[in-house]
Write an enzyme that holds these catalytic residues in place. Sequence first.
Site: not given
Length: 413
Positions: A120, A123, A125, A129, A168, A191
Amino acid sequence: MLSRRDLLAASAMGAMTVSAASAGSYGNPDEPPQGAINAKNPRSVADPGPQDPAIRDQLPSAFSPPPTDVGGMPQIWSSFNTVQRRIQNGGWARQVTQADFAISTTISGVNMRLTAGGIRELHWHQAAEWAYMTYGNCRITVIDPTGRPYVADVKEGDIWYFPAGYPHSLQGLGPDGCEFVICFDDGAASEFNTLLVTDWFAHTPPSVLAHNFGVPTETFAKIPLNNRWIFQGKVPGDLPVVRKAMTGKAETPPQPFTFSLASSPNLNGTKSGTLQLADSSNFKVSTTIAAVVQTIPPGAMRSMHWHPNADEWQYYIKGKARMGVFNTGPHVLTMDFNPGDIGYVPRNYGHYVQNIGDTDMQFFAVFRTSDFQEISLSDWLKHSPAEMVAEHLNVDPTMVPNWPGLNARIAPD
């Protein structure tokens, strides 16, 4: 005469009717009486129209609610089983946000799978999270605002927490990658719309990138022009080697971003199941989310209670559950839950959760708060004047002081 147990069983199955005289004496005290138990004509509970038995039989409390259900409470049930997966080479994800689940205003949820080596991408946010590992092994990396990097491997039952804005990455490890559930502390967080490093590179002039990194412009000639989101990478090397190369001489963050719930004490004071807590009291970095993983044996029940400081978002891991939720009005709604389902209880709404299967039932509850708080119905009444409680409920006052206390969070079968 029918016992209360007989009446409850009949109500759940929708298979019994009673006389009109009995109808007014059981279940919802408001008129008209509700529930199959109060239906004089057996055809009142029939459903001759089109239906999907597979869905109906998974949710018997929706098809035939207890007669004590009343009002029009917003739906407390949702499920990852009913939403589409976004599949890419390296894994997939699916999500339930407030757009899909109107009552869920404080938490949105994501279910994600990464293959061994699946990434993943790097990125961050706008929301914090929190995540719970349901399968396999995963490597997480994160850095804090003072430049202190962190890398760790997590396994089934472990959790992680990244404050909002902390960049992360996530990567599946061998032998078969991982699967986990993410909760964001914002019901609208998605997401599928995050701040991705590939997006920023692709939409920045190459000359600016070269200036920023102090390298020739040609360095970035082959950057991807579309984001990668989830993609297949190589299985990462041993953790100590990666940690040494990644962190260098940088300082270590003062608090770990991962936590093993197996190390958390059991909050339940009975012998029927466990409640394992992770909030800011023992998982210091988790300042906006508290969580409790709850394991309830067959026949047992999560005692009637409410939470005064936060809504409760639930994810059901295994077994079969039934939850009843109470609000002013009165409004009462009962629903059934299976693995992969999501429940939601607004702050201060009374509720209980029963194990209605023949194996252990397990779920976790997430709260948008730094500290877990709970009020037990039984404990409150136990510590109220016994005569007053007896006058409210028409019970023997000598029984009241012997009712279960706060730590009896799971009622035995």
